[in-house]
Motif scaffolding. Structure first.
Motif, PDB file in Angstrom:
ATOM      1  N   TYR A 230     -26.359 -53.199  -1.967  1.00 22.93           N
ATOM      2  CA  TYR A 230     -24.561 -53.886  -2.300  1.00 22.93           C
ATOM      3  C   TYR A 230     -25.222 -55.632  -2.048  1.00 22.93           C
ATOM      4  O   TYR A 230     -24.251 -56.106  -1.760  1.00 22.93           O
ATOM      5  N   PRO A 231     -26.393 -55.796  -2.516  1.00 29.48           N
ATOM      6  CA  PRO A 231     -26.238 -57.276  -2.730  1.00 29.48           C
ATOM      7  C   PRO A 231     -24.941 -58.391  -2.903  1.00 29.48           C
ATOM      8  O   PRO A 231     -24.790 -59.399  -2.668  1.00 29.48           O
ATOM      9  N   HIS A 232     -24.143 -57.993  -3.815  1.00 32.25           N
ATOM     10  CA  HIS A 232     -23.046 -58.920  -4.480  1.00 32.25           C
ATOM     11  C   HIS A 232     -21.223 -58.888  -3.513  1.00 32.25           C
ATOM     12  O   HIS A 232     -20.813 -59.668  -3.281  1.00 32.25           O
ATOM     13  N   ALA A 233     -22.149 -57.848  -2.362  1.00 28.07           N
ATOM     14  CA  ALA A 233     -20.625 -57.381  -1.533  1.00 28.07           C
ATOM     15  C   ALA A 233     -20.586 -57.644  -0.348  1.00 28.07           C
ATOM     16  O   ALA A 233     -21.686 -57.558   0.231  1.00 28.07           O
ATOM     17  N   LEU A 234     -19.926 -58.412   0.445  1.00 24.22           N
ATOM     18  CA  LEU A 234     -19.964 -58.393   1.885  1.00 24.22           C
ATOM     19  C   LEU A 234     -19.636 -56.905   2.588  1.00 24.22           C
ATOM     20  O   LEU A 234     -18.747 -56.393   2.133  1.00 24.22           O
ATOM     21  N   VAL A 235     -20.340 -56.754   3.654  1.00 28.95           N
ATOM     22  CA  VAL A 235     -20.204 -56.072   4.311  1.00 28.95           C
ATOM     23  C   VAL A 235     -19.767 -56.251   5.488  1.00 28.95           C
ATOM     24  O   VAL A 235     -19.911 -57.020   6.225  1.00 28.95           O
ATOM     25  N   VAL A 236     -18.572 -55.746   5.657  1.00 22.87           N
ATOM     26  CA  VAL A 236     -18.517 -55.557   7.070  1.00 22.87           C
ATOM     27  C   VAL A 236     -18.209 -54.281   8.408  1.00 22.87           C
ATOM     28  O   VAL A 236     -17.325 -53.324   7.601  1.00 22.87           O
ATOM     29  N   LEU A 245     -20.340 -56.576  12.850  1.00 18.14           N
ATOM     30  CA  LEU A 245     -21.252 -57.014  11.874  1.00 18.14           C
ATOM     31  C   LEU A 245     -20.558 -56.945  10.675  1.00 18.14           C
ATOM     32  O   LEU A 245     -20.491 -56.071  10.087  1.00 18.14           O
ATOM     33  N   LEU A 246     -21.237 -58.545  10.252  1.00 17.23           N
ATOM     34  CA  LEU A 246     -21.040 -58.605   9.040  1.00 17.23           C
ATOM     35  C   LEU A 246     -21.631 -59.648   8.427  1.00 17.23           C
ATOM     36  O   LEU A 246     -22.112 -60.564   8.909  1.00 17.23           O
ATOM     37  N   GLU A 247     -22.081 -59.610   7.044  1.00 19.15           N
ATOM     38  CA  GLU A 247     -22.812 -60.166   5.917  1.00 19.15           C
ATOM     39  C   GLU A 247     -22.372 -59.914   4.675  1.00 19.15           C
ATOM     40  O   GLU A 247     -22.446 -58.976   4.174  1.00 19.15           O
ATOM     41  N   ARG A 283      -6.090 -64.509   2.437  1.00 19.20           N
ATOM     42  CA  ARG A 283      -5.221 -65.077   2.166  1.00 19.20           C
ATOM     43  C   ARG A 283      -6.507 -66.883   2.673  1.00 19.20           C
ATOM     44  O   ARG A 283      -6.116 -68.059   1.796  1.00 19.20           O
ATOM     45  N   HIS A 284      -7.365 -66.982   3.520  1.00 19.01           N
ATOM     46  CA  HIS A 284      -7.970 -68.154   3.427  1.00 19.01           C
ATOM     47  C   HIS A 284      -9.889 -67.903   2.921  1.00 19.01           C
ATOM     48  O   HIS A 284     -10.294 -69.135   2.924  1.00 19.01           O
ATOM     49  N   GLY A 285     -10.611 -66.992   2.755  1.00 19.10           N
ATOM     50  CA  GLY A 285     -11.654 -66.440   2.675  1.00 19.10           C
ATOM     51  C   GLY A 285     -12.569 -66.307   3.582  1.00 19.10           C
ATOM     52  O   GLY A 285     -13.554 -66.632   2.807  1.00 19.10           O
ATOM     53  N   ASP A 286     -12.341 -66.658   4.909  1.00 18.91           N
ATOM     54  CA  ASP A 286     -13.365 -67.147   5.827  1.00 18.91           C
ATOM     55  C   ASP A 286     -13.080 -66.009   6.119  1.00 18.91           C
ATOM     56  O   ASP A 286     -12.736 -65.020   7.513  1.00 18.91           O
ATOM     57  N   ALA A 287     -14.655 -64.914   6.715  1.00 15.13           N
ATOM     58  CA  ALA A 287     -15.079 -64.219   7.069  1.00 15.13           C
ATOM     59  C   ALA A 287     -14.599 -63.557   8.308  1.00 15.13           C
ATOM     60  O   ALA A 287     -14.620 -62.707   8.937  1.00 15.13           O
ATOM     61  N   ALA A 288     -15.613 -64.883   9.247  1.00 23.19           N
ATOM     62  CA  ALA A 288     -16.119 -64.112  10.582  1.00 23.19           C
ATOM     63  C   ALA A 288     -14.387 -64.967  10.839  1.00 23.19           C
ATOM     64  O   ALA A 288     -13.913 -63.700  11.806  1.00 23.19           O
ATOM     65  N   SER A 289     -13.340 -65.617  10.199  1.00 27.99           N
ATOM     66  CA  SER A 289     -11.942 -65.772  11.273  1.00 27.99           C
ATOM     67  C   SER A 289     -11.298 -64.110  11.575  1.00 27.99           C
ATOM     68  O   SER A 289     -10.154 -64.235  11.779  1.00 27.99           O
ATOM     69  N   ALA A 290     -11.186 -63.754   9.607  1.00 29.38           N
ATOM     70  CA  ALA A 290     -11.102 -62.593   9.174  1.00 29.38           C
ATOM     71  C   ALA A 290     -11.122 -61.435  10.432  1.00 29.38           C
ATOM     72  O   ALA A 290     -10.706 -60.544  10.671  1.00 29.38           O
ATOM     73  N   ALA A 291     -12.869 -61.318  10.946  1.00 23.03           N
ATOM     74  CA  ALA A 291     -12.873 -60.353  11.334  1.00 23.03           C
ATOM     75  C   ALA A 291     -12.740 -60.910  12.235  1.00 23.03           C
ATOM     76  O   ALA A 291     -12.013 -60.231  13.872  1.00 23.03           O
ATOM     77  N   ARG A 292     -12.589 -61.822  12.909  1.00 17.06           N
ATOM     78  CA  ARG A 292     -11.881 -61.815  14.818  1.00 17.06           C
ATOM     79  C   ARG A 292     -10.252 -61.236  14.832  1.00 17.06           C
ATOM     80  O   ARG A 292     -10.214 -60.986  15.268  1.00 17.06           O
TER      81      ARG A 292
END
Length: 328
Positions: A230-236, A245-247, A283-292
């Motif tokens: 799923y190269p189009h998707a954010l994996v969390v 772990l996310l990418e 809300r802000h599009g920042d995946a790393a911040s959302a994961a924290r």
């Protein structure tokens, strides 16, 4: 709506809509081993549940406008579950059934805090495409589905139609694979064929589910397999006591450590993680911040009993710590 649009936060055209299971939870944590014919004491709790409904509640608790679409029985359990959603600030768009009862889920929690679930198939498994609130879905900013809506039909056709309507309206879409055991019972290839038809932008597997999908037990390899498929998707990838772990597209591989909260009950922790993550990400599009934010909320949940423990000062402090980041 693109992920770039999401970074503008306040420009969202609509709320997060979670579709699927709303049930009545029976949580049971025995004090000693259960024995055939025996008796023991323990802790019991009754509350509204269901993975999709739980996620909507946690997104709302994290200050993101949230709605829920699903089907319940015209019964007392349905009334109680609906009242709990309303008390949490989640807008309910509910189909009432006279033919099927509200689903009931038994969660057996062992002494380590890990849970095993027995899911009674209720009205939420009977949602039909013609019953969908299309205006609600077309106006959604984001649609969340769980694989509990995909494992059988109905409600699979309704979930796929909801995804089509929401996507046509410009929404982003997330998917929780739901259950490694159900993936195994359905068959890996059959499950993947169905998932491939869901136009999701984000997927939330835990390690057991990622293993069931990819065949890989190592988190990095499982994440690599999912990104390749799923190269189009954010994996969390949710890793319990090891964090997440996310990418994804534009998001380098990032590990977010877990909190040091003591595990009491893991019920609903993944849903709480997902709801908090989506509240931040949308809300802000920042995946790393959302994961924290999500690991803080997930850690708070596992240290308490039930999927939706009453909010306390600790939870409010954890949420407040992220409000400057997300512009709330």
């Amino acid at each position: 709506m693109t992920q770039d649009h999401l970074k503008h936060g306040r420009g969202l055209p609509g709320p997060l809509v979670s579709l699927g299971d709303l049930a009545w939870d029976v949580l049971a944590k025995p004090d000693t081993m259960l024995m055939a014919g025996g008796d023991t004491t323990g802790r019991l709790e009754l509350s509204g549940g269901g993975s999709a409904a739980n996620l909507a509640v946690w997104a709302s608790r994290a200050d993101f406008p949230s709605a829920f679409v699903g089907k319940i029985g015209r019964d007392r359990f349905g009334e109680l579950a609906t009242a709990e959603l309303e008390a949490e600030g989640v807008t309910g768009h509910l189909i009432l059934s006279d033919e099927h009862r509200t689903g009931v889920i038994l969660a057996l929690i062992d002494r380590r805090g890990q849970r095993a679930m027995l899911t009674g198939q209720g009205a939420d498994w009977e949602l039909l495409p013609g019953e969908l609130p299309r205006e609600v879905l077309a106006g959604a900013g984001h649609l969340h589905l769980t694989a509990w809506s995909l494992f059988r039909d109905p409600p699979r056709a309704a979930a796929l139609e909801a995804a089509r309507v929401a996507k046509a309206g410009g929404a982003t879409l997330s998917l929780d694979p739901g259950s490694f055991q159900m993936i195994g019972q359905m068959g890996r290839e059959d499950f993947l064929e169905i998932v491939d038809a869901v136009p999701f932008d984000l997927i939330f597997p835990n390690l057991d589910e990622a293993h069931a999908m990819s065949g890989c037990t190592d988190p990095d390899r499982a994440l690599g397999w999912l990104r390749g498929r799923y190269p189009h998707a954010l994996v969390v990838l949710k890793l319990d006591e090891k964090g997440a772990l996310l990418e994804g597209p534009g998001q380098p591989r990032t590990h977010v450590p877990a909190t040091d909260d003591r595990l009491i009950d893991a019920t609903g922790a993944g849903d709480a993680f997902g709801g908090a993550f989506l509240a931040g990400w949308l809300r802000h599009g920042d995946a790393a911040s959302a994961a924290r934010l999500a690991v803080q909320v997930g850690g708070w949940v596992v240290a308490r009993f039930g999927a939706r423990p009453p909010a306390d000062a600790d939870l409010h402090a954890r949420l407040a710590a992220f409000r400057p980041e997300v512009g709330a």
